[in-house]
Design an enzyme around this catalytic site. Structure first.
Site, PDB file in Angstrom:
ATOM      1  CG  ASN A   7      -1.749   1.186   1.404  1.00 42.81           C
ATOM      2  OD1 ASN A   7      -1.837   2.017   0.502  1.00 42.81           O
ATOM      3  ND2 ASN A   7      -2.393   1.327   2.554  1.00 42.81           N
ATOM      4  CE  LYS A   9      -0.167   3.204   4.769  1.00 44.48           C
ATOM      5  NZ  LYS A   9      -0.291   3.275   6.206  1.00 44.48           N
ATOM      6  CG  HIS A  91      -6.140   1.524   5.579  1.00 44.48           C
ATOM      7  ND1 HIS A  91      -5.679   2.478   6.448  1.00 44.48           N
ATOM      8  CD2 HIS A  91      -5.099   0.692   5.332  1.00 44.48           C
ATOM      9  CE1 HIS A  91      -4.402   2.245   6.710  1.00 44.48           C
ATOM     10  NE2 HIS A  91      -4.025   1.161   6.038  1.00 44.48           N
ATOM     11  CD  GLU A  93      -3.146   5.265   6.999  1.00 46.58           C
ATOM     12  OE1 GLU A  93      -3.199   5.366   5.764  1.00 46.58           O
ATOM     13  OE2 GLU A  93      -2.160   4.778   7.594  1.00 46.58           O
ATOM     14  CD  GLU A 163      -3.671  -3.203   7.689  1.00 52.65           C
ATOM     15  OE1 GLU A 163      -2.510  -3.325   7.304  1.00 52.65           O
ATOM     16  OE2 GLU A 163      -4.378  -2.224   7.409  1.00 52.65           O
ATOM     17  N   GLY A 169       1.881   1.982  11.153  1.00 45.56           N
ATOM     18  CA  GLY A 169       2.801   3.124  11.070  1.00 45.56           C
ATOM     19  C   GLY A 169       3.472   3.499  12.380  1.00 45.56           C
ATOM     20  CB  SER A 208       4.742  -1.848  12.405  1.00 45.59           C
ATOM     21  OG  SER A 208       4.311  -0.528  12.663  1.00 45.59           O
ATOM     22  N   GLY A 229       2.735  -1.208   4.490  1.00 43.57           N
ATOM     23  CA  GLY A 229       2.595   0.220   4.203  1.00 43.57           C
ATOM     24  C   GLY A 229       3.939   0.862   3.936  1.00 43.57           C
TER      25      GLY A 229
HETATM   26  P1  PGA Z   1       2.461   0.251   7.892  1.00 44.01           P
HETATM   27  O1  PGA Z   1       0.998   0.386   7.257  1.00 44.01           O
HETATM   28  O2  PGA Z   1       3.075  -0.969   7.311  1.00 44.01           O
HETATM   29  O3  PGA Z   1       3.123   1.512   7.520  1.00 44.01           O
HETATM   30  O4  PGA Z   1       2.262   0.078   9.381  1.00 44.01           O
HETATM   31  C1  PGA Z   1       0.174  -0.715   7.123  1.00 44.01           C
HETATM   32  C2  PGA Z   1      -1.122  -0.276   6.549  1.00 44.01           C
HETATM   33  O5  PGA Z   1      -1.382   0.920   6.465  1.00 44.01           O
HETATM   34  O6  PGA Z   1      -1.927  -1.093   6.150  1.00 44.01           O
END
Ligand code: PGA
Length: 245
Positions: A7, A9, A91, A93, A163, A169, A208, A229
């Site tokens: 992803n 983003k 997601h 976010e 997740e 993140g 992460s 991510g």
């Molecule tokens: P990250 O994001 O790997 O940066 O923690 C994962 C995600 O947003 O699905």
């Protein structure tokens, strides 16, 4: 073979995406199924460059409406037309920063399926839920709300990404044992709500993931892949992850 979802983003320019993809195509070993989710404006470019590389494409979001007067929105039909085969829905976010509700998530899933897209449905608990020992309760409610009204056969086009919100993140991760328990519980809820046959549904872990911890999460019993991510922004790291799992 595991599924590795990258992803990207809201990052990169068209030049950077191009360089990224050309490097990825050369370095990909085909050991795992990579699904790349670039920003929507670059889906067509990515489709063109990926061609028959075997790397699949996903969108990071779609509208919960089909088409019409929804200024600024991007429909399921459009992302499919641009070459995406998957779309990420729910997601954290989107839920926290754009206030997407359970009803919106359910509508998006239906729009995605109607347009022939496979859905990567994200579910996961907040840190407060975890501390209050409410992870199972939260997962059950999220899954039931998201998949409400779907037919059993439509589950073939749904992947679940577990997740934990507090792991996205942050550099923090759950223990592999905790991931195993949650993934097992996710399957249990789906089997109870649909049918025992839904046990085949693919469940991924995300939050992460990096080159060092990827293999320990990919090895967890019941985990079919990883959603990555920020670490996926570097092709070398993404390839290292794919090689390690
Ligand atoms: P990250 O994001 O790997 O940066 O923690 C994962 C995600 O947003 O699905």
């Amino acid at each position: 073979m595991k599924k590795i979802i990258a992803n990207l983003k809201m990052n990169m320019t068209s030049r950077e995406i191009k360089d990224y993809l050309l490097k990825l195509i050369v370095k990909n070993t085909h050991k795992n199924q990579i699904i790349l989710c670039p920003p929507c404006p670059y889906l067509s470019l990515a489709k063109f460059l990926l061609n028959d590389s075997g790397i699949e494409l996903g969108a990071q979001n779609i509208s919960d409406e089909d088409e019409g007067a929804f200024t600024g929105e991007i429909s399921g039909k459009m992302v499919k037309d641009c070459g995406a085969e998957y779309v990420v829905v729910g997601h954290s976010e989107r839920k926290t920063k754009f206030r997407e509700s359970a009803r919106t998530i359910n509508k998006k899933i239906k729009v995605a399926l109607k347009n022939g897209l496979k859905v990567i449905l994200c579910v996961g608990e907040q840190l407060t839920d975890k501390n209050l020992d409410k992870t199972k309760e939260v997962l059950k409610a999220q899954i039931e709300d998201a998949l409400k009204g779907l037919y059993e056969n439509e589950l073939d086009n749904i992947l679940i990404a577990y997740e934990p919100v507090w792991a996205i993140g942050t550099g923090k991760t759950p223990q592999p044992k905790e991931v195993e328990q949650s993934v097992k519980y996710i399957r249990q809820v789906i089997c109870e709500d649909f049918s025992p046959k839904s046990e085949k549904i693919e469940v991924l872990y995300g939050g992460s993931i990096d080159e060092k911890n990827a293999s320990s999460f990919a090895k967890v019993s019941g985990v079919n892949g990883l959603l990555i991510g920020h670490t996926s922004l570097d092709v070398d790291h993404l390839i290292q992850i794919s090689k390690s799992v």
